[in-house]
Design an enzyme around this catalytic site. Structure first.
Site, PDB file in Angstrom:
ATOM      1  N   GLU A   1      11.661  -0.273   5.255  1.00 49.20           N
ATOM      2  CA  GLU A   1      12.572  -1.414   5.105  1.00 49.20           C
ATOM      3  C   GLU A   1      11.837  -2.760   5.029  1.00 49.20           C
ATOM      4  O   GLU A   1      12.324  -3.698   4.416  1.00 49.20           O
ATOM      5  CB  GLU A   1      13.583  -1.446   6.255  1.00 49.20           C
ATOM      6  CG  GLU A   1      14.871  -0.697   5.969  1.00 49.20           C
ATOM      7  CD  GLU A   1      15.576  -1.157   4.689  1.00 49.20           C
ATOM      8  OE1 GLU A   1      15.745  -2.375   4.490  1.00 49.20           O
ATOM      9  OE2 GLU A   1      15.952  -0.297   3.875  1.00 49.20           O
ATOM     10  N   GLY A   2      10.666  -2.856   5.683  1.00 53.62           N
ATOM     11  CA  GLY A   2       9.888  -4.105   5.595  1.00 53.62           C
ATOM     12  C   GLY A   2       9.519  -4.397   4.150  1.00 53.62           C
ATOM     13  O   GLY A   2       9.765  -5.500   3.628  1.00 53.62           O
ATOM     14  N   HIS A   3       8.965  -3.392   3.462  1.00 51.86           N
ATOM     15  CA  HIS A   3       8.603  -3.560   2.049  1.00 51.86           C
ATOM     16  C   HIS A   3       9.858  -3.805   1.203  1.00 51.86           C
ATOM     17  O   HIS A   3       9.872  -4.659   0.320  1.00 51.86           O
ATOM     18  CB  HIS A   3       7.931  -2.295   1.505  1.00 51.86           C
ATOM     19  CG  HIS A   3       6.704  -1.865   2.229  1.00 51.86           C
ATOM     20  ND1 HIS A   3       6.634  -0.675   2.931  1.00 51.86           N
ATOM     21  CD2 HIS A   3       5.483  -2.439   2.360  1.00 51.86           C
ATOM     22  CE1 HIS A   3       5.417  -0.530   3.441  1.00 51.86           C
ATOM     23  NE2 HIS A   3       4.702  -1.593   3.126  1.00 51.86           N
TER      24      HIS A   3
ATOM     25  N   GLN B   1      -2.828 -12.319   7.237  1.00 54.23           N
ATOM     26  CA  GLN B   1      -2.955 -12.046   5.801  1.00 54.23           C
ATOM     27  C   GLN B   1      -2.187 -13.090   4.991  1.00 54.23           C
ATOM     28  O   GLN B   1      -2.686 -13.620   3.994  1.00 54.23           O
ATOM     29  CB  GLN B   1      -2.409 -10.650   5.518  1.00 54.23           C
ATOM     30  CG  GLN B   1      -2.260 -10.316   4.056  1.00 54.23           C
ATOM     31  CD  GLN B   1      -1.841  -8.861   3.880  1.00 54.23           C
ATOM     32  OE1 GLN B   1      -2.650  -7.967   4.042  1.00 54.23           O
ATOM     33  NE2 GLN B   1      -0.595  -8.630   3.544  1.00 54.23           N
TER      34      GLN B   1
ATOM     35  N   LEU C   1       6.681   3.268   1.514  1.00 50.56           N
ATOM     36  CA  LEU C   1       7.619   2.149   1.636  1.00 50.56           C
ATOM     37  C   LEU C   1       8.620   2.347   2.770  1.00 50.56           C
ATOM     38  O   LEU C   1       9.132   3.433   2.985  1.00 50.56           O
ATOM     39  CB  LEU C   1       8.374   1.961   0.313  1.00 50.56           C
ATOM     40  CG  LEU C   1       7.482   1.702  -0.907  1.00 50.56           C
ATOM     41  CD1 LEU C   1       8.348   1.504  -2.151  1.00 50.56           C
ATOM     42  CD2 LEU C   1       6.565   0.507  -0.694  1.00 50.56           C
TER      43      LEU C   1
ATOM     44  N   MET D   1       0.846  -1.204   0.000  1.00 51.28           N
ATOM     45  CA  MET D   1       0.000   0.000   0.000  1.00 51.28           C
ATOM     46  C   MET D   1       0.879   1.250   0.000  1.00 51.28           C
ATOM     47  O   MET D   1       0.390   2.362   0.257  1.00 51.28           O
ATOM     48  CB  MET D   1      -0.936   0.003   1.206  1.00 51.28           C
ATOM     49  CG  MET D   1      -1.905  -1.175   1.168  1.00 51.28           C
ATOM     50  SD  MET D   1      -3.445  -0.855   2.034  1.00 51.28           S
ATOM     51  CE  MET D   1      -2.846  -0.572   3.691  1.00 51.28           C
ATOM     52  N   GLY D   2       2.177   1.087  -0.276  1.00 51.10           N
ATOM     53  CA  GLY D   2       3.054   2.246  -0.381  1.00 51.10           C
ATOM     54  C   GLY D   2       3.522   2.770   0.961  1.00 51.10           C
ATOM     55  O   GLY D   2       3.437   2.074   1.967  1.00 51.10           O
TER      56      GLY D   2
HETATM   57  P1  AMP Z   1       1.369  -2.944   3.457  1.00 49.48           P
HETATM   58  O1  AMP Z   1       1.920  -1.885   2.574  1.00 49.48           O
HETATM   59  O2  AMP Z   1       1.354  -2.577   4.906  1.00 49.48           O
HETATM   60  O3  AMP Z   1       0.068  -3.507   2.955  1.00 49.48           O
HETATM   61  O4  AMP Z   1       2.398  -4.159   3.380  1.00 49.48           O
HETATM   62  C1  AMP Z   1       2.789  -4.707   2.147  1.00 49.48           C
HETATM   63  C2  AMP Z   1       3.596  -5.957   2.401  1.00 49.48           C
HETATM   64  O5  AMP Z   1       4.733  -5.642   3.207  1.00 49.48           O
HETATM   65  C3  AMP Z   1       2.804  -7.035   3.184  1.00 49.48           C
HETATM   66  O6  AMP Z   1       3.145  -8.321   2.686  1.00 49.48           O
HETATM   67  C4  AMP Z   1       3.299  -6.836   4.578  1.00 49.48           C
HETATM   68  O7  AMP Z   1       3.208  -7.999   5.375  1.00 49.48           O
HETATM   69  C5  AMP Z   1       4.741  -6.468   4.333  1.00 49.48           C
HETATM   70  N1  AMP Z   1       5.287  -5.758   5.485  1.00 49.48           N
HETATM   71  C6  AMP Z   1       4.761  -4.664   6.124  1.00 49.48           C
HETATM   72  N2  AMP Z   1       5.518  -4.332   7.187  1.00 49.48           N
HETATM   73  C7  AMP Z   1       6.533  -5.232   7.246  1.00 49.48           C
HETATM   74  C8  AMP Z   1       7.651  -5.426   8.130  1.00 49.48           C
HETATM   75  N3  AMP Z   1       7.862  -4.640   9.169  1.00 49.48           N
HETATM   76  N4  AMP Z   1       8.483  -6.452   7.871  1.00 49.48           N
HETATM   77  C9  AMP Z   1       8.268  -7.280   6.807  1.00 49.48           C
HETATM   78  N5  AMP Z   1       7.247  -7.149   5.939  1.00 49.48           N
HETATM   79  C10 AMP Z   1       6.391  -6.139   6.163  1.00 49.48           C
END
Ligand code: AMP
Length: 285
Positions: free
Chosen positions: A35-37, A156, A33, A30-31
């Site tokens: 480090e997780g993304h 999810q 961005l 969902m943008g």
């Molecule tokens: P979102 O933009 O929050 O919908 O997340 C997009 C993707 O990034 C999803 O697969 C999330 O599980 C993953 N994501 C979000 N936060 C983290 C994080 N802290 N560490 C690893 N992956 C993440």
């Protein structure tokens, strides 16, 4: 890096790439961005020949009164970051092109969408039907070999795996570890909403999960959950849930001794809803 907003153009590129050698990895987001993304995009770059990332703040997964309107959006910054980690195609569709006039279909993974965040006392099952419907659409448009998801959103990931298996998508789902700030707070776009005091209190979620994990290693699940709840209470956090669930079925942990599970928490800190979890493999790997 190509940036595309038209779904038909993504489908055209998909067909072109399918006719050529090489694998395609996909990271839906969902943008905003972080480090997780970016860790998912890098993993895709390492494992696949081409990487597609999408940025789409999906209205159907937000409930009434949730933060759809104020969810952080910064396309320019996101594009720079995606390009820097080697994304080949960035798909940034408009809401109207994903849900055109007449759109009527919902993909729902029953059962798994009704617990934890899908419970009616939490975000409700409509949240996850929004997620699985848009992920199904994106998987059809991109048709990747591997799609990458974060363990941060453990429920999810379980739903998407179930859907892909049930509906015979050819895409493999790869779930990668949660990326955390130095002090342990799970990275999240919603951390932006926290002021200093709330940010420091939010760390209680991680502390509670870690306490539960170490207690489980020394005692049992019941004691682990009790200890975790004590930590939350000591930080003044009243959780929406603090529960242990089997990683695949999301059945309550303990029903299948020895099976991997995760302990998950959701709580509102100063008006910001945050989630986190830790994985536990009693088999020991
Ligand atoms: P979102 O933009 O929050 O919908 O997340 C997009 C993707 O990034 C999803 O697969 C999330 O599980 C993953 N994501 C979000 N936060 C983290 C994080 N802290 N560490 C690893 N992956 C993440």
């Amino acid at each position: 890096m190509l940036t595309v907003s038209d779904p038909a153009e993504v489908a055209r590129l998909r067909d072109q790439w399918r006719a050529e050698p090489g694998t395609v990895g996909f990271v839906p987001t969902m943008g905003d961005l972080h480090e997780g993304h970016l860790s998912l995009m890098r993993a895709s770059g390492q494992r696949c020949d081409r990487t597609v990332a999408s940025i789409f703040v999906n209205p159907t997964q937000f409930g009434e009164g949730e933060d759809f309107e104020r969810y952080p959006r910064d396309g320019e910054r996101d594009s720079r970051l995606a390009q820097d980690v080697g994304v080949d195609l960035l798909f940034m569709p408009e809401v109207a092109s994903i849900y055109p006039e007449g759109f009527r279909t919902t993909v729902e993974v029953t059962g798994l969408s009704e617990v934890l965040c899908g419970d009616r006392s939490s975000r409700g099952p409509g949240h996850f039907s929004g997620v699985t419907t848009v992920v199904a659409k994106l998987l059809n448009l991109v048709d990747p070999d591997i799609a990458f998801f974060g363990q941060k959103d453990a429920q999810q990931a379980a739903l998407v795996k179930r859907m892909v298996s049930d509906l015979d998508f050819r895409t493999k789902i790869s779930v990668l570890p949660t990326v955390r700030e130095e002090d342990g707070l799970a990275m999240s776009s919603r951390n932006r909403y926290l002021n200093e005091e709330a940010r420091s209190r939010a760390l209680g979620l991680y502390r509670a999960l870690e306490e539960a994990r170490t207690t489980f290693a020394e005692a049992d699940l019941e004691r682990a959950l009790e200890r975790g709840l004590e930590v939350l209470a000591s930080e003044g956090i009243e959780p929406e849930y603090f529960e242990a669930r089997l990683s695949g079925s999301l059945d309550p942990a303990g029903s299948e001794p020895g099976e991997p599970f995760f302990i998950a928490v959701a709580a509102e800190i100063d008006g910001t809803r945050l989630i986190d979890n830790v994985e536990i493999d009693p088999g020991g790997s």
